[in-house]
Design a protein around this motif. Structure first.
Motif, short mmCIF file in Angstrom:
data_model
loop_
_atom_site.label_atom_id
_atom_site.label_comp_id
_atom_site.label_asym_id
_atom_site.label_seq_id
_atom_site.Cartn_x
_atom_site.Cartn_y
_atom_site.Cartn_z
N THR A 151 0.84 -1.19 0.00
CA THR A 151 0.00 0.00 0.00
C THR A 151 0.87 1.24 0.00
OG1 THR A 151 -1.67 -1.19 1.29
CG2 THR A 151 -1.86 1.19 1.20
N ARG A 152 0.48 2.23 -0.83
CA ARG A 152 1.13 3.54 -0.85
C ARG A 152 0.11 4.56 -0.34
NH1 ARG A 152 5.31 4.50 -4.51
NH2 ARG A 152 4.31 6.43 -5.21
N VAL A 153 0.49 5.29 0.70
CA VAL A 153 -0.44 6.24 1.31
C VAL A 153 0.30 7.53 1.63
CG1 VAL A 153 -1.94 4.50 2.32
CG2 VAL A 153 0.02 5.29 3.60
N ARG A 154 -0.48 8.55 1.97
CA ARG A 154 0.07 9.83 2.39
C ARG A 154 0.04 9.94 3.91
NH1 ARG A 154 2.54 12.77 -1.80
NH2 ARG A 154 1.44 12.26 -3.73
N THR A 155 0.93 10.76 4.43
CA THR A 155 0.97 11.02 5.85
C THR A 155 -0.41 11.46 6.35
OG1 THR A 155 3.30 11.66 5.77
CG2 THR A 155 2.00 12.46 7.64
N GLY A 156 -0.85 10.86 7.47
CA GLY A 156 -2.15 11.18 8.04
C GLY A 156 -3.27 10.27 7.61
N ASP A 157 -3.04 9.41 6.62
CA ASP A 157 -4.08 8.47 6.18
C ASP A 157 -4.19 7.30 7.16
OD1 ASP A 157 -4.34 10.06 3.99
OD2 ASP A 157 -3.34 8.71 2.61
N ASP A 158 -5.23 6.49 6.96
CA ASP A 158 -5.34 5.19 7.61
C ASP A 158 -4.98 4.11 6.60
OD1 ASP A 158 -6.26 6.53 9.81
OD2 ASP A 158 -8.36 5.99 9.52
N VAL A 159 -4.46 3.01 7.10
CA VAL A 159 -4.10 1.87 6.26
C VAL A 159 -4.84 0.64 6.77
CG1 VAL A 159 -2.25 0.33 5.51
CG2 VAL A 159 -1.83 2.78 5.69
N THR A 165 4.21 2.10 2.15
CA THR A 165 5.02 3.25 1.78
C THR A 165 4.25 4.52 2.13
OG1 THR A 165 6.02 2.02 -0.05
CG2 THR A 165 6.20 4.42 -0.12
N VAL A 166 4.88 5.39 2.90
CA VAL A 166 4.22 6.61 3.36
C VAL A 166 4.88 7.80 2.66
CG1 VAL A 166 3.61 8.05 5.33
CG2 VAL A 166 3.66 5.56 5.57
N LEU A 167 4.10 8.50 1.88
CA LEU A 167 4.57 9.68 1.16
C LEU A 167 4.20 10.94 1.93
CD1 LEU A 167 3.49 8.62 -2.43
CD2 LEU A 167 5.71 8.28 -1.35
N PRO A 168 4.85 12.05 1.64
CA PRO A 168 4.49 13.30 2.33
C PRO A 168 3.04 13.67 2.07
CG PRO A 168 6.59 13.53 1.17
CD PRO A 168 6.01 12.23 0.73
N ALA A 169 2.48 14.39 3.01
CA ALA A 169 1.11 14.86 2.84
C ALA A 169 1.01 15.72 1.60
CB ALA A 169 0.68 15.66 4.07
N ARG A 170 -0.04 15.55 0.84
CA ARG A 170 -0.23 16.28 -0.40
C ARG A 170 -1.44 17.18 -0.28
NH1 ARG A 170 -1.48 12.97 -5.76
NH2 ARG A 170 -3.41 12.56 -4.60
N THR A 171 -1.27 18.42 -0.65
CA THR A 171 -2.40 19.33 -0.74
C THR A 171 -2.47 19.91 -2.14
OG1 THR A 171 -1.05 21.18 0.02
CG2 THR A 171 -2.28 19.96 1.70
N VAL A 172 -3.64 20.31 -2.53
CA VAL A 172 -3.85 20.95 -3.83
C VAL A 172 -3.90 22.45 -3.61
CG1 VAL A 172 -5.39 21.20 -5.80
CG2 VAL A 172 -5.09 18.97 -4.72
N ARG A 173 -2.91 23.21 -4.15
CA ARG A 173 -2.90 24.66 -4.03
C ARG A 173 -3.77 25.25 -5.14
NH1 ARG A 173 3.08 26.76 -3.67
NH2 ARG A 173 2.03 28.61 -2.80
#
Length: 1000
Positions: free
Chosen positions: A786-794, A861-869
């Motif tokens: 699983t590939r997720v972003r910081t702050g997600d649940d797995v 795999t935990v990727l940095p948190a992503r936001t949409v600017r």
């Protein structure tokens, strides 16, 4: 958006769910740090929908779509993402097309500042506001969904749903995620099941032509962290046309459907941490599933419209459902509602577990045991193997529970605080027949309480309960009556039920299975030591120091084995020399283990299968002989295809009846056995696996004088390849244990019988089992990387086959070493609010007496948190007229983001603060407005505007006025400023640099 688990923490409830291990291992991330987009997947296209945009674009961030029709006409592919603008409302139906793929789901989520709220989809009175049909690998998150008819008069009259995920004749539909949705104001008609109205509906239909049907089911569905409120009829519900089986009494199935639409259960369903409130009918219902997990939900104010019988959280026609860590309150019981309880194990269910739940202030009580389909064919429709353990009931009205039919069930270690009102009952009874152990419960009451469980239809065994209250109407049995209520513990929330008292301390009877569980607060519970009474296990214990079975017995010695109620156990080991392994029960009946394979080094592997009844009376394990030993002794619980194998249910049982009854004479365990007088039989149709070897075994007794009339314990198949196997006693007048082994062909059901072919003598059977051989575990579902972003649940899932059922601890790899994840012992491992430390490899380990097997390691795999600017634009008001006396020219500029704009001035002027320029001399002046952006907004493209410095007596007019006489400009037309109000959503690709020639 506040999640359900945050809501529970704020309320001080602290409900425990043993499957959720991530918070014990990993630090959490505050909600404010959670990303706007939840998942990270393999590359795909990201599209944007902003229904507040003035024009329909191409789906890019700067040119978003603005219509649901545009989205619905688009086919999405694996790895694609659709983002909806926060704060915008889209009217109509979201029904996107396409499917994702394994590891590359299609994600629908929100973008924009969280302060703007969720993007809203307003159905306005349609069949379903959000719909997926025949589609796999979709994840829907962070949407507000409504479906209210504009005309209040039409509400509650038509089918209305919030979210519908449906399928028909496509086989397996996989990987659906519905998370963080806010579903409300869905006012549908009072219809449930297929085509039913409500907040979230999963459903599978089938072609009317059997030739065009394909068995269809859902796998890997997670419904989590949603709010469902102000809906009718159901909060979260599901149904399928593939539902027909004997266990549900063929309810709703024609004769053709019994073979044309057999039960096809869904798998991998999780309903977690949802808030369900103000619902006209049921709160959460699990149907046609196997192994579903329902945990951490808060359900309130349901069944508040006249929709007939409804309950808070329950199951129908489903096996092995676990309900844990839920809170249910304020379930209504209107005049047309027979239920009104927090929980319900309804007919067609088997292996249902309710544990660590909190029920309070419900009009119909805490629990309904409802094998209550008395109108359906005899020998069909029952609720079996229901376990209700370590729950709390507080102020539940009328009754603790309703006994409307249950078989092979147990109700233990619950804490019950009865309302301070007259007429309260522990159990009410419908005379439909219940077989259940009631043990180790703490009941606190200020007033006398009655109970209706003891009657001729029921076999309810009361053991080691503590009744803390006045009166003499408590149930009979080996219980303790204190005469006055015990006080609740200090504290708030569930901590009030951490009740300690000498009357409770280690006063329970050990009845847990061979696998340890947890109490209401997540503390381990004993399997062989005596537990504390109630839902709180506060005493320390070590099962190894209690009267558990020794792993080795010398010849001529014995030991006591504590057994769970209504269970099928295998006792295995090895014997040497002349030692023999046997079990002696309370009646003195002796069962001998037989060899399972040839001897090795003088040691012969042996095993026997033991059936227990609702009394959970310990048995004696003996190693007979004069030399040698019985060694490597193990006990494990086996899957048993039979229901009510101990014949403790007088009704609500799958056994048919032909000249049969129940008798207390020669019962090998419990209170009853089957009795046949003359020619007669009891039969049970049993589901089996094709091409599998089974052993049918049990105790038989005959009093016949002719061998031709001896009772037969047997199995028969009347299908395409008919066969029959049976065993009979070798002597008359005594109990004997017999067995027969057979192997199935392609059939999926057989008939088990106890039959006396003739004569007038009495005969019978007891403690029957139908089992496959104990087998080592094997992995059937591997956890996925699983590939997720910081702050997600797995959510990681692993499943195993094996008989007995394997234990499933999870492990994480740290510094090259595998270590157990604390508390993670379920088929699901959930890691909450992941961060960089969560990035690791995880695996599950399946273990039973036959061995150990490990899943593949799944990397998280935990990727940095992503936001949409978000893009922003700058609007500049036209500059006011200037005259020779003006030294300061005001400039009004604003960014669409609301952020502060800065000014730059070049040439014959300088910027003066954020709202003006100061004129210096004649010449050219250029003013540029800028906004640099922040974590939410992209930098704005700069917007240019003109200013100018006229001569001493010059007046420049935007209205076309002339220059003063003698001024050089009097010889040419006035200069008209090119000011422009550039407020388009797509700025020019460069700064608008407006220049003016300023004159002396």
């Amino acid at each position: 958006m506040t999640t359900r688990r945050q809501w529970r923490r704020a309320a001080g409830l602290g409900l425990a769910a043993t499957v959720l291990a991530g918070t014990a291992l990993l630090p959490t991330v505050p909600a404010s740090a959670q990303p706007a987009v939840a998942q990270a997947h393999a590359s795909g296209t990201t599209s944007y929908l902003d229904c507040s945009a003035g024009t329909d674009g191409d789906g890019t961030l700067r040119h978003p779509w603005n219509s649901l029709d545009t989205v619905d006409a688009h086919t999405f592919g694996p790895g694609d993402t659709l983002l909806l603008r926060r704060g915008a409302t889209c009217d109509g139906v979201l029904s996107p097309q396409g499917s994702g793929a394994d590891g590359r789901p299609i994600v629908v989520d929100a973008y924009g500042p969280a302060s703007a709220g969720l993007p809203k989809i307003a159905g306005g009175g349609v069949d379903a506001t959000v719909s997926l049909h025949d589609q796999s690998y979709w994840e829907l998150r962070h949407l507000e969904i409504t479906n209210a008819d504009a005309d209040p008069a039409t509400r509650y009259t038509e089918r209305r749903r919030g979210v519908v995920v449906s399928a028909e004749d496509v086989g397996e539909v996989r990987h659906i995620r519905l998370e963080g949705l806010d579903i409300h104001d869905v006012y549908g008609e009072g219809v449930k099941d297929l085509g039913g109205s409500g907040g979230i509906q999963l459903e599978v239909s089938a072609n009317t032509d059997p030739a065009n049907r394909v068995k269809t089911w859902f796998d890997d569905v997670v419904i989590a962290d949603n709010t469902v409120e102000h809906v009718n009829r159901s909060g979260i519900n599901m149904s399928t046309a593939w539902k027909c089986r004997r266990e549900v009494g063929w309810d709703g199935c024609s004769t053709a459907d019994q073979t044309g639409l057999p039960w096809v259960p869904w798998t991998g369903l999780v309903i977690r941490d949802n808030r369900v409130d103000d619902v006209g009918g049921d709160g959460i219902v699990v149907q046609m599933n196997k192994g579903a997990l329902v945990e951490g939900n808060v359900v309130s104010d349901v069944a508040n419209r006249p929709n007939k019988s409804n309950a808070g959280v329950w199951a129908w026609n489903a096996d092995d459902t676990v309900f844990q860590g839920n809170e249910v309150y304020d379930v209504k019981k209107l005049s047309d509602n027979n239920d009104g309880t927090a929980f319900d194990a309804d007919y067609g269910t088997r292996g249902t577990v309710f544990q660590n739940n909190y029920s309070h202030d419900n009009a119909g009580g805490m629990m309904l045991f409802c094998g209550c389909a008395s109108w359906l064919p005899v020998g069909s429709a029952w609720a079996s193997d229901v376990t209700f353990r370590y729950n709390v009931s507080e102020n539940d009205a009328m009754r603790v529970g309703s006994l409307a039919g249950a078989t092979d069930s147990a109700f233990y270690n619950n804490t019950i605080v009865v309302p301070d009102a007259d007429g309260q009952q522990l159990f009410t009874d419908s005379t439909l027949g219940t077989n259940m152990l009631v043990a180790n419960n703490l009941v606190i009451s200020d007033r006398p309480v009655t109970d209706a469980s003891t009657n001729s239809k029921n076999v309810v065994v009361w053991r080691n309960n503590v009744f803390a209250g006045p009166g003499s109407t408590w149930p009979p049995g080996d219980n303790t009556t204190l005469g006055s209520p015990l006080p609740l513990a200090d504290g708030s929330g569930l901590d009030r039920f951490k009740i300690r008292d000498a009357a409770l301390t280690k006063a329970g009877v050990p009845i847990e299975t061979t696998t340890p569980g947890t109490d209401l607060f997540g503390d381990a519970t004993p399997t062989t030591c005596a537990p504390d009474v109630g839902a709180y296990q506060y005493s320390s214990f070590d099962d190894a120091d209690c009267t558990g079975l020794a792993t080795r017995l010398a010849a001529g010695t014995d030991d006591t084995l504590t057994v769970p109620a209504n269970a099928t156990l295998q006792l295995g080991g090895t014997v040497s020399d002349d030692a023999t392994l046997t079990v002696r029960n309370r009646t003195g009946a002796v069962q001998t283990a037989t060899a399972t394979s040839d001897a090795t080094s003088g040691k012969t592997p042996v095993a026997l299968v033991l059936r227990t009844a609702s009394d959970a009376t310990p048995v004696t394990v003996e190693c007979t002989g004069t030399k040698g030993a019985c060694a490597r002794l193990t006990v494990q619980r086996l899957d048993d295809a039979l229901v009510d194998g101990s014949f403790e249910s007088r009704s609500n049982t799958p056994w048919s009846s032909w000249n049969t009854s129940r008798t207390t004479s020669d019962a090998t365990s419990g209170q009853l056995r089957l009795s046949i007088t003359g020619r007669g039989s009891a039969e049970q149709n049993v589901a089996v696996q094709p091409r599998t070897t089974y052993t049918l075994a049990g105790w038989v007794v005959t009093h016949a004088t002719s061998a031709d009339d001896d009772v037969r314990l047997g199995v028969k198949n009347t299908g395409a390849n008919p066969y029959e196997h049976y065993a009979s006693p070798t002597a008359s007048g005594e109990l004997q244990h017999v067995a027969t082994t057979f192997t199935t062909g392609d059939e999926t059901s057989v008939t088990v019988y106890c039959y006396q072919p003739g004569g007038s003598a009495e005969a019978g059977c007891d403690d029957l089992t139908l089992t496959t051989a104990a087998s080592a575990p094997a992995v059937t579902v591997q956890p996925a990387a699983t590939r997720v972003r910081t702050g997600d649940d797995v959510d990681l899932r692993a499943e195993f086959s094996g008989n007995g059922a394997p234990t499933v601890p999870w492990q994480v790899q740290r510094a090259g070493r595998w270590r157990d994840v604390p508390g993670a012992t379920s088929t699901w491992l959930t890691l909450r609010d992941v961060n960089a430390r969560s990035a690791a490899r995880y695996r599950a380990v399946g273990t039973n007496a036959g061995g150990t097997v490990r899943t593949h390691a799944a990397r998280v795999t935990v990727l940095p948190a992503r936001t949409v600017r978000l893009p922003q634009t700058i609007t500049v008001d036209p500059i006011a007229d200037a005259v020779h006396s003006d030294r300061t020219v005001p400039v009004t500029a604003a960014a669409s983001s609301g952020l502060r704009v800065t000014l730059e001035a070049h040439g014959a002027c300088v910027a003066q603060g954020r709202s003006a320029v100061r004129l210096l001399r004649s010449g050219t002046c250029t003013v540029v407005a800028r906004q640099a952006g922040d974590r939410t907004w992209l930098p704005a493209r700069p917007h240019g505007c003109p200013s100018r410095s006229p001569g001493a007596d010059t007046v420049l007019s935007r209205r076309g006025g002339r220059a003063a006489p003698g001024h050089p400009d009097a010889r040419r037309p006035p200069v008209r400023p090119r000011l422009g109000n550039n407020s388009s959503k797509e700025p020019a690709p460069h700064a608008h640099r407006a220049r003016r020639h300023l004159h002396r």
